[in-house]
Design a protein around this motif. Structure first.
Motif, PDB file in Angstrom:
ATOM      1  N   TYR A  37       0.803  -1.229   0.000  1.00 61.45           N
ATOM      2  CA  TYR A  37       0.000   0.000   0.000  1.00 61.45           C
ATOM      3  C   TYR A  37       0.839   1.284   0.000  1.00 61.45           C
ATOM      4  N   HIS A  38       2.177   1.125   0.043  1.00 63.11           N
ATOM      5  CA  HIS A  38       3.070   2.291  -0.012  1.00 63.11           C
ATOM      6  C   HIS A  38       2.693   3.319   1.066  1.00 63.11           C
ATOM      7  N   CYS A  39       2.711   2.844   2.293  1.00 69.41           N
ATOM      8  CA  CYS A  39       2.299   3.703   3.400  1.00 69.41           C
ATOM      9  C   CYS A  39       3.154   3.398   4.628  1.00 69.41           C
ATOM     10  N   SER A  40       2.868   4.102   5.697  1.00 67.63           N
ATOM     11  CA  SER A  40       3.619   3.896   6.935  1.00 67.63           C
ATOM     12  C   SER A  40       3.059   2.712   7.727  1.00 67.63           C
ATOM     13  N   ARG A  41       3.828   2.251   8.710  1.00 69.18           N
ATOM     14  CA  ARG A  41       3.360   1.174   9.584  1.00 69.18           C
ATOM     15  C   ARG A  41       2.135   1.616  10.390  1.00 69.18           C
ATOM     16  N   ASN A  42       2.141   2.873  10.837  1.00 65.71           N
ATOM     17  CA  ASN A  42       1.018   3.365  11.633  1.00 65.71           C
ATOM     18  C   ASN A  42      -0.285   3.337  10.844  1.00 65.71           C
ATOM     19  N   THR A  43      -0.206   3.650   9.550  1.00 72.99           N
ATOM     20  CA  THR A  43      -1.403   3.623   8.717  1.00 72.99           C
ATOM     21  C   THR A  43      -1.929   2.201   8.587  1.00 72.99           C
ATOM     22  N   VAL A  44      -1.030   1.248   8.366  1.00 74.77           N
ATOM     23  CA  VAL A  44      -1.436  -0.161   8.294  1.00 74.77           C
ATOM     24  C   VAL A  44      -2.035  -0.608   9.622  1.00 74.77           C
ATOM     25  N   ARG A  45      -1.410  -0.230  10.713  1.00 72.80           N
ATOM     26  CA  ARG A  45      -1.895  -0.644  12.029  1.00 72.80           C
ATOM     27  C   ARG A  45      -3.279  -0.085  12.323  1.00 72.80           C
ATOM     28  N   ARG A  46      -3.536   1.148  11.875  1.00 69.26           N
ATOM     29  CA  ARG A  46      -4.857   1.722  12.101  1.00 69.26           C
ATOM     30  C   ARG A  46      -5.915   0.979  11.283  1.00 69.26           C
ATOM     31  N   ALA A  47      -5.589   0.622  10.054  1.00 70.97           N
ATOM     32  CA  ALA A  47      -6.523  -0.141   9.224  1.00 70.97           C
ATOM     33  C   ALA A  47      -6.806  -1.508   9.846  1.00 70.97           C
ATOM     34  N   ILE A  48      -5.755  -2.168  10.329  1.00 66.74           N
ATOM     35  CA  ILE A  48      -5.920  -3.469  10.990  1.00 66.74           C
ATOM     36  C   ILE A  48      -6.747  -3.310  12.254  1.00 66.74           C
ATOM     37  N   GLY A  49      -6.495  -2.237  13.003  1.00 70.69           N
ATOM     38  CA  GLY A  49      -7.257  -1.985  14.220  1.00 70.69           C
ATOM     39  C   GLY A  49      -8.743  -1.847  13.958  1.00 70.69           C
ATOM     40  N   ALA A  50      -9.093  -1.213  12.837  1.00 69.49           N
ATOM     41  CA  ALA A  50     -10.507  -1.072  12.467  1.00 69.49           C
ATOM     42  C   ALA A  50     -11.108  -2.426  12.116  1.00 69.49           C
ATOM     43  N   LEU A  51     -10.320  -3.279  11.460  1.00 64.92           N
ATOM     44  CA  LEU A  51     -10.785  -4.626  11.131  1.00 64.92           C
ATOM     45  C   LEU A  51     -10.988  -5.462  12.392  1.00 64.92           C
ATOM     46  N   VAL A  52     -10.121  -5.268  13.376  1.00 63.30           N
ATOM     47  CA  VAL A  52     -10.275  -5.956  14.665  1.00 63.30           C
ATOM     48  C   VAL A  52     -11.573  -5.506  15.329  1.00 63.30           C
ATOM     49  N   THR A  53     -11.808  -4.204  15.358  1.00 60.39           N
ATOM     50  CA  THR A  53     -13.012  -3.655  15.981  1.00 60.39           C
ATOM     51  C   THR A  53     -14.274  -4.193  15.334  1.00 60.39           C
ATOM     52  N   ASP A  54     -14.239  -4.368  14.009  1.00 58.90           N
ATOM     53  CA  ASP A  54     -15.415  -4.833  13.270  1.00 58.90           C
ATOM     54  C   ASP A  54     -15.535  -6.354  13.239  1.00 58.90           C
ATOM     55  N   GLY A  55     -14.606  -7.054  13.901  1.00 58.70           N
ATOM     56  CA  GLY A  55     -14.721  -8.500  14.004  1.00 58.70           C
ATOM     57  C   GLY A  55     -14.241  -9.282  12.795  1.00 58.70           C
ATOM     58  N   TYR A  56     -13.414  -8.665  11.953  1.00 57.32           N
ATOM     59  CA  TYR A  56     -12.913  -9.350  10.762  1.00 57.32           C
ATOM     60  C   TYR A  56     -11.620 -10.112  11.026  1.00 57.32           C
ATOM     61  N   VAL A  57     -10.772  -9.576  11.876  1.00 59.29           N
ATOM     62  CA  VAL A  57      -9.481 -10.212  12.125  1.00 59.29           C
ATOM     63  C   VAL A  57      -9.162 -10.193  13.617  1.00 59.29           C
ATOM     64  N   GLN A  58      -8.173 -11.015  13.966  1.00 61.31           N
ATOM     65  CA  GLN A  58      -7.667 -11.037  15.335  1.00 61.31           C
ATOM     66  C   GLN A  58      -6.149 -10.972  15.266  1.00 61.31           C
ATOM     67  N   THR A  59      -5.563 -10.094  16.073  1.00 55.45           N
ATOM     68  CA  THR A  59      -4.107  -9.991  16.099  1.00 55.45           C
ATOM     69  C   THR A  59      -3.562 -10.965  17.139  1.00 55.45           C
ATOM     70  N   LEU A  60      -2.563 -11.744  16.748  1.00 54.73           N
ATOM     71  CA  LEU A  60      -1.930 -12.723  17.634  1.00 54.73           C
ATOM     72  C   LEU A  60      -0.478 -12.332  17.805  1.00 54.73           C
ATOM     73  N   HIS A  61      -0.104 -12.042  19.027  1.00 57.85           N
ATOM     74  CA  HIS A  61       1.242 -11.548  19.300  1.00 57.85           C
ATOM     75  C   HIS A  61       2.302 -12.558  18.849  1.00 57.85           C
ATOM     76  N   GLY A  62       3.228 -12.078  18.052  1.00 61.28           N
ATOM     77  CA  GLY A  62       4.311 -12.927  17.582  1.00 61.28           C
ATOM     78  C   GLY A  62       3.964 -13.808  16.402  1.00 61.28           C
ATOM     79  N   LYS A  63       2.691 -13.781  15.983  1.00 61.84           N
ATOM     80  CA  LYS A  63       2.259 -14.637  14.875  1.00 61.84           C
ATOM     81  C   LYS A  63       1.741 -13.840  13.677  1.00 61.84           C
ATOM     82  N   GLY A  64       0.921 -12.828  13.944  1.00 65.13           N
ATOM     83  CA  GLY A  64       0.391 -12.037  12.846  1.00 65.13           C
ATOM     84  C   GLY A  64      -1.084 -11.726  13.037  1.00 65.13           C
ATOM     85  N   VAL A  65      -1.763 -11.499  11.920  1.00 61.72           N
ATOM     86  CA  VAL A  65      -3.171 -11.106  11.929  1.00 61.72           C
ATOM     87  C   VAL A  65      -3.977 -12.196  11.236  1.00 61.72           C
ATOM     88  N   ARG A  66      -4.877 -12.827  11.970  1.00 59.94           N
ATOM     89  CA  ARG A  66      -5.641 -13.954  11.443  1.00 59.94           C
ATOM     90  C   ARG A  66      -7.045 -13.519  11.044  1.00 59.94           C
TER      91      ARG A  66
END
Length: 243
Positions: free
Chosen positions: A38-67
């Motif tokens: 996406y040619h963006c910063s890590r913070n931008t990606v993290r915010r997008a992932i955070g929104a997906l977590v809030t909406d119940g699409y993904v779960q972040t697993l420490h040391g493993k990734g985003v499922r």
């Protein structure tokens, strides 16, 4: 952090998850890979992932990734926790949506409307009654009240397309939050007429009442959305906070 970039990434990832490009229980690409894609910063990606977590699409697993934890369901699903238009909900549910305006008028807020909606007395508002169809079946009646001073140029034609699209992309309004109450209410004559309900089978329906605010803190919309109970499921994603 550029808001538009974060929203684009969020919407693109959500679309790919719903389209099963990222299968259920599989991991999304790594943060480094997403930054490159996406040619963006890590913070931008993290915010997008955070929104997906809030909406119940993904779960972040420490040391493993985003499922991916999204499971599509056959019954049409509407979000309680998010703010989305009927058009956006139709696309997400992979249904053909259509809206018919039944009434469109200007009103001056009297005591009865003020008590019901929260708009100040003597305020000029639009009252719009709309019937929403999915795959040709009438499923929702919306009673919308919009603050005219905040939404100039609103027409029945716009109301049959997407009012939120008009607000965000023509008027450049930022829609921030919506306070909602979910109830079960008895069917009215209007419900029975337009939703094609048999009162012998259903004598009540699901009702969501909402007050919606923009970035200036102004309540610009009051809506009562009345849904057929046999075609809809309302969903949210609850997150337990650490003590």
């Amino acid at each position: 952090m550029p808001k538009m970039k974060y929203e684009q990434i969020y919407k693109d990832l959500k679309q790919k998850i719903e389209g099963e490009e990222y299968p259920y229980q599989e991991f999304l690409p790594s943060e480094n890979t997403l930054v490159q894609i996406y040619h963006c910063s890590r913070n931008t990606v993290r915010r997008a992932i955070g929104a997906l977590v809030t909406d119940g699409y993904v779960q972040t697993l420490h040391g493993k990734g985003v499922r991916n934890i999204f499971r599509p369901i056959e019954q049409t699903s509407y979000m309680i926790g998010g703010i989305e238009s009927f058009k956006e909900s139709s696309i997400r549910n992979k249904k053909e949506g259509r809206t018919k305006v039944l009434q469109f008028m200007e009103l001056t807020v009297d005591e009865k409307i003020a008590k019901k909606t929260g708009f100040p007395l003597e305020t000029v508002i639009y009252y719009i009654q709309r019937l929403h169809y999915l795959d040709g079946k009438p499923l929702i009646i919306n009673h919308n009240y919009f603050l005219k001073s905040i939404i100039p140029g609103l027409t029945p034609q716009i109301a049959e397309q997407s009012i939120y699209d008009y607000l965000e992309h023509t008027l450049h309004m930022t829609i921030v939050n919506s306070k909602r109450v979910v109830t079960v209410e008895k069917i009215t004559q209007i419900d029975e007429k337009y939703l094609q309900l048999d009162v012998n089978d259903y004598n009540c329906l699901a009702v969501i009442t909402s007050q919606t605010f923009n970035s200036e803190g102004i309540m610009f919309e009051f809506t009562q959305s009345r849904h057929r109970p046999d075609y809809f499921r309302f969903q949210d994603n609850a997150v337990r906070k650490s003590n």
